[in-house]
Design a protein around this motif. Sequence first.
Motif, mmCIF file in Angstrom:
data_model
loop_
_atom_site.group_PDB
_atom_site.id
_atom_site.type_symbol
_atom_site.label_atom_id
_atom_site.label_comp_id
_atom_site.label_asym_id
_atom_site.label_seq_id
_atom_site.Cartn_x
_atom_site.Cartn_y
_atom_site.Cartn_z
ATOM 1 N N GLU A 245 0.822 -1.216 -0.137
ATOM 2 C CA GLU A 245 0.003 0.018 -0.027
ATOM 3 C C GLU A 245 0.792 1.341 -0.019
ATOM 4 O O GLU A 245 1.839 1.194 0.881
ATOM 5 N N TYR A 246 0.456 2.269 -1.054
ATOM 6 C CA TYR A 246 1.319 3.377 -1.009
ATOM 7 C C TYR A 246 0.494 4.634 -0.671
ATOM 8 O O TYR A 246 -0.643 4.872 -1.159
ATOM 9 N N ALA A 247 1.007 5.608 -0.022
ATOM 10 C CA ALA A 247 0.055 6.871 0.307
ATOM 11 C C ALA A 247 0.699 8.101 -0.334
ATOM 12 O O ALA A 247 1.792 8.169 -0.418
ATOM 13 N N PHE A 248 -0.173 8.786 -1.061
ATOM 14 C CA PHE A 248 0.145 9.889 -1.725
ATOM 15 C C PHE A 248 -0.511 11.111 -1.116
ATOM 16 O O PHE A 248 -1.807 11.010 -1.172
ATOM 17 N N SER A 249 -0.188 12.214 -0.677
ATOM 18 C CA SER A 249 -0.744 13.315 -0.095
ATOM 19 C C SER A 249 -1.008 14.212 -1.623
ATOM 20 O O SER A 249 -0.551 14.071 -2.503
ATOM 21 N N ALA B 202 1.197 15.415 -4.435
ATOM 22 C CA ALA B 202 2.234 14.514 -4.860
ATOM 23 C C ALA B 202 2.710 13.839 -6.179
ATOM 24 O O ALA B 202 1.519 13.477 -6.802
ATOM 25 N N PHE B 203 3.703 13.585 -6.724
ATOM 26 C CA PHE B 203 3.974 13.020 -7.988
ATOM 27 C C PHE B 203 4.230 11.392 -7.749
ATOM 28 O O PHE B 203 4.985 10.904 -7.054
ATOM 29 N N ARG C 284 6.317 0.964 -10.853
ATOM 30 C CA ARG C 284 5.211 0.151 -10.262
ATOM 31 C C ARG C 284 3.942 0.315 -10.985
ATOM 32 O O ARG C 284 3.950 1.257 -11.941
ATOM 33 N N ASP D 110 -5.708 13.375 -1.886
ATOM 34 C CA ASP D 110 -5.083 12.209 -1.046
ATOM 35 C C ASP D 110 -5.239 10.911 -1.748
ATOM 36 O O ASP D 110 -6.600 10.562 -1.808
ATOM 37 N N SER D 111 -4.457 10.110 -1.967
ATOM 38 C CA SER D 111 -4.669 8.860 -2.482
ATOM 39 C C SER D 111 -3.887 7.635 -1.737
ATOM 40 O O SER D 111 -2.908 7.627 -1.398
ATOM 41 N N ILE D 112 -4.679 6.520 -1.915
ATOM 42 C CA ILE D 112 -3.987 5.350 -1.427
ATOM 43 C C ILE D 112 -3.877 4.316 -2.595
ATOM 44 O O ILE D 112 -4.851 4.121 -3.305
#
Lengths: 188, 191
Positions: free
Chosen positions: A28-32, A35-36, A46, A98-100
């Motif tokens: 799982e990756y979090a991006f605010s 974010a690129f 990925r 905000d993305s997961i």
Amino acid sequence: MDLLRRTIVRYVELSDRDWAVIAPRWKEYAFSRGAFISSVGKVEDRFYIVAQGVQKLSFPHDGADICVGFAYGGSWSGEYASFLTRKPARFDVVAVTDSILLGIAHADLQRLYAEMPVMERWGRLIAEEVLVGRATREIEQMSLSAGERYERLVKRSPQLLQLVPQKDIASYLRMTPETLSRLRRSTS
Amino acid sequence: MKRMPMETLQLCADLISELDQQLTRTKAIAQLPAERLLHRTDPDKWNALDVFEHLNLSSGIYLRGLERAFAEQAPSLRATPTFTPGFIGDYSTRNMLPRADGRLVWRMRTMRMFDPARQHGSDHESINRFIALCEGFIKLLQLAPGTDLNRMRVTSSLGPVIRFRAGDAFRFPIAHQKRHFLQIERLLAHR
């Protein structure tokens, strides 16, 4: 991770044993927002499935940012062409909200393809889906009027209008922000 | 307030121990679910990842400055057993740390260049970069007793006009990090 399994079984059948091999390869990756996730010139390592949030695919051109697509709930994300070719990305992928994302590294996915026919089949099916999606969009871009392109978007992904800045929606629909706001007023 | 000289060895040991605590905590935080790392108390406020990225942007200035100073200035300096903070460096460091009662003085606005929301956002990588940053500080702190932290100077994040003594260029960002860990813990306590 539940989402991952549901997403894969939309295309192929998985046994619990298959799943036990597949699941640990994903993270799982979090991006605010802002974010690129991928950026022009960097090789995409990925492949992602969107668990939450909206991402925009765009490229810089003549000082402007040309938006070519969005990814959201359950769809694919990242710079797929670069991921496949291992060549520098030609698009930026940026988190609009905000993305997961659930992601798998290139080497891990290749290993799954090599070890599991069912995963290779899955990979082929999503590649086909992406290809058909691109062709459909190409035709829409060429043949539909501005108003029709807007209506398509409203019907297909109404939530984008709330979440994505107007200028990106306008760029995606190949129209000026003024035309977009006129269309919004006339249809609401 | 009178600025007292401090033992260089003790100062370095204290700072390394603070960084070790921050590192241990950060490595645990890196394992938390994405949802918690993204939690905001308000749509316009920072989440935990933004705080880490803010620290990378601001502390990074000091780490890079110190790395350059250690490469260029340290070889020509003699080791000194004590460090006396500079006026601005000491004042800034003291005001950065929470008071004994946990109260924060010096509420401030973030400069644009240190605000992730107005730079390139933040993500999981922000945590990994923060870990590398702390490890970078520790590496230099282990070398620090062999040089003179008074005479070695580093440009501060406040602008090129203000140059910190190297000792303060460690103390200030590490205190700033400590302050922001309070914020990170508050954000993560929410669920």
